[in-house]
Enzyme design. Sequence first.
Site, PDB file in Angstrom:
ATOM      1  N   ASP A  50       8.621 -40.147 -48.814  1.00 49.40           N
ATOM      2  CA  ASP A  50       8.840 -41.095 -47.746  1.00 49.40           C
ATOM      3  C   ASP A  50       8.336 -40.446 -46.179  1.00 49.40           C
ATOM      4  O   ASP A  50       8.400 -38.937 -46.417  1.00 49.40           O
ATOM      5  CB  ASP A  50      10.469 -41.140 -47.545  1.00 49.40           C
ATOM      6  CG  ASP A  50      10.812 -42.407 -46.786  1.00 49.40           C
ATOM      7  OD1 ASP A  50       9.733 -43.253 -46.416  1.00 49.40           O
ATOM      8  OD2 ASP A  50      11.791 -42.758 -46.311  1.00 49.40           O
TER       9      ASP A  50
ATOM     10  N   GLY B 250       4.281 -43.484 -42.706  1.00 51.98           N
ATOM     11  CA  GLY B 250       4.058 -44.392 -41.701  1.00 51.98           C
ATOM     12  C   GLY B 250       4.400 -43.466 -40.321  1.00 51.98           C
ATOM     13  O   GLY B 250       3.650 -43.335 -39.382  1.00 51.98           O
TER      14      GLY B 250
ATOM     15  N   ARG C  36      -0.468 -47.062 -40.074  1.00 57.30           N
ATOM     16  CA  ARG C  36       0.254 -46.627 -41.207  1.00 57.30           C
ATOM     17  C   ARG C  36      -0.548 -46.221 -42.336  1.00 57.30           C
ATOM     18  O   ARG C  36      -0.259 -45.303 -43.117  1.00 57.30           O
ATOM     19  CB  ARG C  36       1.218 -47.760 -41.367  1.00 57.30           C
ATOM     20  CG  ARG C  36       2.176 -47.756 -40.123  1.00 57.30           C
ATOM     21  CD  ARG C  36       3.291 -49.090 -40.570  1.00 57.30           C
ATOM     22  NE  ARG C  36       4.001 -48.770 -42.033  1.00 57.30           N
ATOM     23  CZ  ARG C  36       5.039 -47.994 -41.997  1.00 57.30           C
ATOM     24  NH1 ARG C  36       5.722 -47.358 -40.883  1.00 57.30           N
ATOM     25  NH2 ARG C  36       5.732 -47.714 -43.191  1.00 57.30           N
TER      26      ARG C  36
ATOM     27  N   HIS D 281      -0.462 -43.414 -45.449  1.00 60.16           N
ATOM     28  CA  HIS D 281      -0.549 -43.715 -47.187  1.00 60.16           C
ATOM     29  C   HIS D 281      -1.874 -42.800 -47.563  1.00 60.16           C
ATOM     30  O   HIS D 281      -1.610 -42.277 -48.582  1.00 60.16           O
ATOM     31  CB  HIS D 281      -0.540 -44.921 -47.222  1.00 60.16           C
ATOM     32  CG  HIS D 281       0.562 -45.637 -46.909  1.00 60.16           C
ATOM     33  ND1 HIS D 281       1.806 -45.275 -47.043  1.00 60.16           N
ATOM     34  CD2 HIS D 281       0.888 -47.105 -46.231  1.00 60.16           C
ATOM     35  CE1 HIS D 281       2.902 -46.136 -46.580  1.00 60.16           C
ATOM     36  NE2 HIS D 281       2.100 -47.221 -46.035  1.00 60.16           N
TER      37      HIS D 281
ATOM     38  N   LEU E 197       2.167 -31.829 -68.344  1.00 52.36           N
ATOM     39  CA  LEU E 197       3.088 -32.492 -67.303  1.00 52.36           C
ATOM     40  C   LEU E 197       3.275 -34.159 -67.458  1.00 52.36           C
ATOM     41  O   LEU E 197       2.038 -34.681 -67.750  1.00 52.36           O
ATOM     42  CB  LEU E 197       2.673 -32.363 -65.888  1.00 52.36           C
ATOM     43  CG  LEU E 197       3.284 -33.083 -64.719  1.00 52.36           C
ATOM     44  CD1 LEU E 197       4.744 -32.295 -64.600  1.00 52.36           C
ATOM     45  CD2 LEU E 197       2.381 -32.787 -63.567  1.00 52.36           C
TER      46      LEU E 197
ATOM     47  N   ARG F 286      14.039 -35.963 -51.105  1.00 53.13           N
ATOM     48  CA  ARG F 286      13.701 -36.968 -50.669  1.00 53.13           C
ATOM     49  C   ARG F 286      13.022 -36.424 -49.155  1.00 53.13           C
ATOM     50  O   ARG F 286      13.582 -35.792 -48.601  1.00 53.13           O
ATOM     51  CB  ARG F 286      14.781 -38.003 -50.105  1.00 53.13           C
ATOM     52  CG  ARG F 286      14.191 -39.201 -49.220  1.00 53.13           C
ATOM     53  CD  ARG F 286      15.145 -40.404 -48.850  1.00 53.13           C
ATOM     54  NE  ARG F 286      14.112 -41.558 -48.354  1.00 53.13           N
ATOM     55  CZ  ARG F 286      14.605 -42.922 -48.650  1.00 53.13           C
ATOM     56  NH1 ARG F 286      15.536 -43.264 -49.367  1.00 53.13           N
ATOM     57  NH2 ARG F 286      13.979 -43.867 -47.846  1.00 53.13           N
TER      58      ARG F 286
HETATM   59  C1  IPE Z   1      11.401 -45.871 -50.514  1.00 50.20           C
HETATM   60  O1  IPE Z   1      11.131 -45.687 -49.072  1.00 50.20           O
HETATM   61  C2  IPE Z   1      10.330 -46.287 -51.316  1.00 50.20           C
HETATM   62  C3  IPE Z   1       9.286 -45.196 -51.535  1.00 50.20           C
HETATM   63  C4  IPE Z   1       9.205 -44.076 -51.161  1.00 50.20           C
HETATM   64  C5  IPE Z   1       8.124 -46.067 -52.385  1.00 50.20           C
HETATM   65  P1  IPE Z   1      11.216 -46.906 -47.887  1.00 50.20           P
HETATM   66  O2  IPE Z   1      10.834 -46.251 -46.768  1.00 50.20           O
HETATM   67  O3  IPE Z   1      10.790 -48.134 -48.895  1.00 50.20           O
HETATM   68  O4  IPE Z   1      12.859 -47.013 -48.251  1.00 50.20           O
HETATM   69  P2  IPE Z   1      13.862 -47.135 -46.815  1.00 50.20           P
HETATM   70  O5  IPE Z   1      13.293 -48.668 -46.470  1.00 50.20           O
HETATM   71  O6  IPE Z   1      13.674 -46.079 -45.798  1.00 50.20           O
HETATM   72  O7  IPE Z   1      15.297 -47.324 -47.520  1.00 50.20           O
HETATM   73  C1  IPE Z   2       6.555 -44.040 -48.059  1.00 46.44           C
HETATM   74  O1  IPE Z   2       6.341 -43.886 -46.413  1.00 46.44           O
HETATM   75  C2  IPE Z   2       5.557 -44.807 -48.537  1.00 46.44           C
HETATM   76  C3  IPE Z   2       6.028 -46.214 -49.129  1.00 46.44           C
HETATM   77  C4  IPE Z   2       7.272 -46.532 -48.938  1.00 46.44           C
HETATM   78  C5  IPE Z   2       5.102 -46.730 -49.809  1.00 46.44           C
HETATM   79  P1  IPE Z   2       6.833 -45.039 -45.397  1.00 46.44           P
HETATM   80  O2  IPE Z   2       5.759 -46.062 -45.269  1.00 46.44           O
HETATM   81  O3  IPE Z   2       8.019 -45.541 -45.967  1.00 46.44           O
HETATM   82  O4  IPE Z   2       6.746 -44.299 -44.369  1.00 46.44           O
HETATM   83  P2  IPE Z   2       8.026 -44.412 -43.063  1.00 46.44           P
HETATM   84  O5  IPE Z   2       9.323 -44.104 -43.818  1.00 46.44           O
HETATM   85  O6  IPE Z   2       7.800 -45.674 -42.492  1.00 46.44           O
HETATM   86  O7  IPE Z   2       7.543 -43.228 -41.915  1.00 46.44           O
HETATM   87 MG    MG Z   3       9.902 -45.085 -45.575  1.00 41.11          MG
END
Ligand code: IPE
Ligand code: IPE
Ligand code: MG
Length: 244
Positions: free
Chosen positions: A25, A28, A38, A42, A136, A189
């Site tokens: 996570d 973004g 964003r 990724h 793995l 996480r």
């Molecule tokens: C969880 O992250 C999903 C992935 C890492 C793929 P999110 O960013 O989608 O989760 P929330 O919205 O913070 O709960």
């Molecule tokens: C995790 O990063 C990747 C996916 C959920 C695909 P985010 O896209 O959720 O990044 P933040 O949480 O908005 O920073």
């Molecule tokens: Mg996120």
Amino acid sequence: MALRQKKPLDLTPYKVPEHIAIIMDGNGRWARRRGLPRVAGHRAGAENLRRIINACVEFGVKILTIYAFSTENWGRPESEVRGLMKIFARVLDQELDDLHAQGVCLHHLGDLTGVEPGLQEKVRNALEVTKNNDRLILNVAFNYGGRAEILHAMRQMLADNVSPDDLTEELVSRYLFTRGLPDPDLVIRTSGELRISNFLIWQAAYSEYYATPAYWPDFGREELYEAIVAFNQRDRRFGLVNQE
Ligand code: IPE
Ligand code: IPE
Ligand code: MG
């Protein structure tokens, strides 16, 4: 240009978790901090995955499960979803040979229906090519949700006429996407969030949980090492009491 030296990290005093699961996570926010879109986050996240796979192989982790795209993530802006799908397709095209050579066995957790047919095909091919590898196991949770997984298992059990008397926790585990694999020992996480976001809600019932403020693109080999060290300080009681 000299290659950056890898810092020696000694794992001999520690027990390496057999199965690590990661909620990747913060892509973004990593991008926003740099004034980038964003999807640039990724892309950086996908590059980081390569580093973490290498570190898992180096450290002797046997199973790595990564949360790549949740059932809820479809609700993001269309351009972001499209960008993510393009990145997944490119990673499969560019990394499959290396992953295979490295002995990585890919598994998919989730549902491919609703995913663009070309990408479905790439996923199926990657599973087929790597199926006999055993260095793995890399479980990719893609279009995955823990509740959807349990519903899917329930439907299959009903379709198989499983009788209520035969229903056990062990049997349910065998109907999940992770069938045959041990539960994660450690769930990591990144990005400082303290929630599970529908990830492995059955399998992680007794996993140790590690949260770090680092955004996923910044969570590298040394950060993974720190997580393993922290895991070693945990006292896993599984509801029992320790002998004094
Ligand atoms: C969880 O992250 C999903 C992935 C890492 C793929 P999110 O960013 O989608 O989760 P929330 O919205 O913070 O709960
Ligand atoms: C995790 O990063 C990747 C996916 C959920 C695909 P985010 O896209 O959720 O990044 P933040 O949480 O908005 O920073
Ligand atoms: Mg996120």
